[in-house]
Motif scaffolding. Structure first.
Motif, PDB file in Angstrom:
ATOM      1  N   MET A  61       0.838  -1.195   0.000  1.00  0.00           N
ATOM      2  CA  MET A  61       0.000   0.000   0.000  1.00  0.00           C
ATOM      3  C   MET A  61       0.878   1.252   0.000  1.00  0.00           C
ATOM      4  SD  MET A  61      -3.098  -1.249   0.048  1.00  0.00           S
ATOM      5  CE  MET A  61      -4.309  -0.185   0.801  1.00  0.00           C
ATOM      6  N   TYR A  62       0.347   2.319  -0.555  1.00  0.00           N
ATOM      7  CA  TYR A  62       1.110   3.549  -0.720  1.00  0.00           C
ATOM      8  C   TYR A  62       0.518   4.619   0.194  1.00  0.00           C
ATOM      9  CZ  TYR A  62       2.687   0.993  -4.829  1.00  0.00           C
ATOM     10  OH  TYR A  62       3.207   0.047  -5.661  1.00  0.00           O
ATOM     11  N   LYS A  63       1.176   4.825   1.347  1.00  0.00           N
ATOM     12  CA  LYS A  63       0.619   5.674   2.399  1.00  0.00           C
ATOM     13  C   LYS A  63       0.903   7.150   2.154  1.00  0.00           C
ATOM     14  CE  LYS A  63       2.338   5.492   6.592  1.00  0.00           C
ATOM     15  NZ  LYS A  63       2.653   4.964   7.947  1.00  0.00           N
ATOM     16  N   ILE A  64      -0.088   7.977   2.434  1.00  0.00           N
ATOM     17  CA  ILE A  64       0.058   9.426   2.360  1.00  0.00           C
ATOM     18  C   ILE A  64       0.702   9.905   3.660  1.00  0.00           C
ATOM     19  CG2 ILE A  64      -1.176  11.626   2.226  1.00  0.00           C
ATOM     20  CD1 ILE A  64      -3.347  10.069   0.615  1.00  0.00           C
ATOM     21  N   VAL A  65       1.831  10.608   3.530  1.00  0.00           N
ATOM     22  CA  VAL A  65       2.554  11.075   4.725  1.00  0.00           C
ATOM     23  C   VAL A  65       2.432  12.580   4.934  1.00  0.00           C
ATOM     24  CG1 VAL A  65       4.155   9.142   4.737  1.00  0.00           C
ATOM     25  CG2 VAL A  65       4.726  11.197   3.417  1.00  0.00           C
ATOM     26  N   GLU A  66       2.069  13.305   3.882  1.00  0.00           N
ATOM     27  CA  GLU A  66       1.839  14.744   4.016  1.00  0.00           C
ATOM     28  C   GLU A  66       0.722  15.158   3.072  1.00  0.00           C
ATOM     29  OE1 GLU A  66       5.125  17.515   3.923  1.00  0.00           O
ATOM     30  OE2 GLU A  66       6.530  15.939   4.536  1.00  0.00           O
ATOM     31  N   LYS A  67      -0.028  16.173   3.481  1.00  0.00           N
ATOM     32  CA  LYS A  67      -1.091  16.711   2.641  1.00  0.00           C
ATOM     33  C   LYS A  67      -1.149  18.216   2.823  1.00  0.00           C
ATOM     34  CE  LYS A  67      -6.083  16.497   1.703  1.00  0.00           C
ATOM     35  NZ  LYS A  67      -7.394  15.868   2.066  1.00  0.00           N
ATOM     36  N   GLU A  68      -1.302  18.927   1.699  1.00  0.00           N
ATOM     37  CA  GLU A  68      -1.407  20.388   1.747  1.00  0.00           C
ATOM     38  C   GLU A  68      -2.468  20.830   0.745  1.00  0.00           C
ATOM     39  OE1 GLU A  68       1.253  24.384   0.708  1.00  0.00           O
ATOM     40  OE2 GLU A  68       2.234  22.424   0.862  1.00  0.00           O
ATOM     41  N   HIS A  69      -3.336  21.734   1.173  1.00  0.00           N
ATOM     42  CA  HIS A  69      -4.345  22.312   0.284  1.00  0.00           C
ATOM     43  C   HIS A  69      -3.767  23.553  -0.395  1.00  0.00           C
ATOM     44  CE1 HIS A  69      -8.080  20.038   1.121  1.00  0.00           C
ATOM     45  NE2 HIS A  69      -7.498  19.786   2.283  1.00  0.00           N
ATOM     46  N   PHE A  70      -3.715  23.543  -1.719  1.00  0.00           N
ATOM     47  CA  PHE A  70      -3.342  24.740  -2.456  1.00  0.00           C
ATOM     48  C   PHE A  70      -4.546  25.657  -2.620  1.00  0.00           C
ATOM     49  CE2 PHE A  70       0.281  22.292  -4.643  1.00  0.00           C
ATOM     50  CZ  PHE A  70       1.202  22.754  -3.728  1.00  0.00           C
ATOM     51  N   SER A  71      -5.707  25.047  -2.808  1.00  0.00           N
ATOM     52  CA  SER A  71      -6.970  25.772  -2.919  1.00  0.00           C
ATOM     53  C   SER A  71      -8.069  24.798  -2.543  1.00  0.00           C
ATOM     54  CB  SER A  71      -7.182  26.310  -4.341  1.00  0.00           C
ATOM     55  OG  SER A  71      -7.341  25.253  -5.263  1.00  0.00           O
ATOM     56  N   GLU A  72      -9.306  25.228  -2.682  1.00  0.00           N
ATOM     57  CA  GLU A  72     -10.431  24.377  -2.308  1.00  0.00           C
ATOM     58  C   GLU A  72     -10.434  23.057  -3.067  1.00  0.00           C
ATOM     59  OE1 GLU A  72     -15.349  24.520  -2.189  1.00  0.00           O
ATOM     60  OE2 GLU A  72     -14.192  26.263  -2.852  1.00  0.00           O
ATOM     61  N   ASN A  73     -10.013  23.079  -4.330  1.00  0.00           N
ATOM     62  CA  ASN A  73     -10.103  21.898  -5.181  1.00  0.00           C
ATOM     63  C   ASN A  73      -8.758  21.328  -5.604  1.00  0.00           C
ATOM     64  OD1 ASN A  73     -12.989  21.810  -5.298  1.00  0.00           O
ATOM     65  ND2 ASN A  73     -12.927  23.543  -6.723  1.00  0.00           N
ATOM     66  N   VAL A  74      -7.654  21.861  -5.075  1.00  0.00           N
ATOM     67  CA  VAL A  74      -6.326  21.378  -5.473  1.00  0.00           C
ATOM     68  C   VAL A  74      -5.523  21.033  -4.219  1.00  0.00           C
ATOM     69  CG1 VAL A  74      -4.183  21.891  -6.691  1.00  0.00           C
ATOM     70  CG2 VAL A  74      -6.344  22.798  -7.560  1.00  0.00           C
ATOM     71  N   VAL A  75      -5.019  19.805  -4.156  1.00  0.00           N
ATOM     72  CA  VAL A  75      -4.228  19.387  -3.004  1.00  0.00           C
ATOM     73  C   VAL A  75      -2.901  18.787  -3.446  1.00  0.00           C
ATOM     74  CG1 VAL A  75      -6.270  18.915  -1.598  1.00  0.00           C
ATOM     75  CG2 VAL A  75      -5.215  17.063  -2.879  1.00  0.00           C
ATOM     76  N   LYS A  76      -1.920  18.892  -2.552  1.00  0.00           N
ATOM     77  CA  LYS A  76      -0.625  18.241  -2.753  1.00  0.00           C
ATOM     78  C   LYS A  76      -0.535  17.073  -1.790  1.00  0.00           C
ATOM     79  CE  LYS A  76       3.330  19.780  -0.991  1.00  0.00           C
ATOM     80  NZ  LYS A  76       4.563  20.578  -0.768  1.00  0.00           N
ATOM     81  N   LEU A  77      -0.184  15.903  -2.327  1.00  0.00           N
ATOM     82  CA  LEU A  77      -0.037  14.708  -1.509  1.00  0.00           C
ATOM     83  C   LEU A  77       1.387  14.189  -1.640  1.00  0.00           C
ATOM     84  CD1 LEU A  77      -3.324  12.819  -2.528  1.00  0.00           C
ATOM     85  CD2 LEU A  77      -2.962  14.256  -0.498  1.00  0.00           C
TER      86      LEU A  77
END
Length: 260
Positions: free
Chosen positions: A1-17
């Motif tokens: 499995m490929y775990k998400i270790v960080e998440k950031e919202h650039f805007s309401e509909n755009v995220v960085k994982l």
């Protein structure tokens, strides 16, 4: 499995994982992409690798919520996992020292452009980056782009940040003041089309990264086919990057609209 270790919202509909994927992180190159899936029977979504950390064994993906599957991906949180990530796929970007390179990113197209900007700068080029969006809220990765650019130009449709106008105005402003040896454009199909038309007037080599519909990512299904120099090409295996002046953008845009 490929775990998400960080998440950031650039805007309401755009995220960085930032996702754990050590083998992909080791082998990816600028221009490569992956196909991700969440849930058994989930839709296969192609995403370009924005960055990779070989020490931590992670890759960075930027996702825009457009349909049901991308909304599900954007809703994932730290600790959640992708069911599958396949890659790296596609052909890596050809990087060399050509002189002055203008890199144009439209909206989330800045994410796949970032590793190319970095590689072009490390190869010794002068890099002028143009980031374009409808409004200031949609400009992403400006700090990261600035780190590897000699100059960054911001263009917004509404003038809320940088200069008011389209990306083509920014491109022509650079062309009119200095010799440009290569233009790279990544973003919406219509944006890449008009950047290509602009640079063709000046006979400046131009590369685009096409974002067609993909299904299997291995050239078997033909869903990502485009016409380049009068010949059928598959974006997933022949691309995603092509000579912009040889791409039939009108056909590509028509096929993309068929899926709306």
């Amino acid at each position: 499995m490929y775990k998400i270790v960080e998440k950031e919202h650039f805007s309401e509909n755009v995220v960085k994982l930032i996702v754990e994927a050590p083998m992909i992180a080791q082998s990816r190159r600028p221009g490569h992409f992956v196909i991700v899936r969440i849930g058994e029977g989930g839709e296969r979504i192609p995403l370009t690798i924005s960055a990779a950390d070989t020490v931590k064994g992670t890759i960075t993906l930027v996702v825009q919520a457009i349909g049901e599957s991308t909304r599900k991906i954007c809703a994932l949180e730290i600790g959640d996992c992708f069911t599958d990530i396949v890659g790296p796929l596609g052909q890596a970007t050809h990087i060399e020292n050509v002189g002055t390179v203008v890199c144009c990113g439209g909206g989330v197209g800045v994410a796949p452009l970032l590793p190319i900007i970095k590689a072009m700068k490390e190869a010794g080029n002068r890099v002028v980056s143009i980031l374009a969006a409808r409004t200031s809220d949609l400009i992403i990765l400006e700090k990261e782009v600035s780190e590897y650019s000699d100059e960054v130009i911001i263009m917004t449709d509404d003038g809320s940040k940088g200069q008011k106008g389209l990306v083509t105005a920014g491109v022509e402003s650079v062309i009119n003041r200095e010799k440009v040896d290569l233009v790279v454009a990544i973003g919406p199909a219509v944006m890449m089309k008009f950047v290509s038309l602009t640079t063709k007037k000046y006979d400046i080599p131009t590369m685009v990264s096409l974002n067609t519909i993909m299904v299997d990512g291995t050239g078997m299904c033909g869903a990502c086919r485009v016409t380049v120099d009068g010949k059928t090409k598959f974006v997933c295996i022949d691309g995603p990057e092509f000579d912009a002046h040889k791409v039939d953008f009108d056909e590509m845009i028509m096929r993309l609209r068929a899926y709306n």
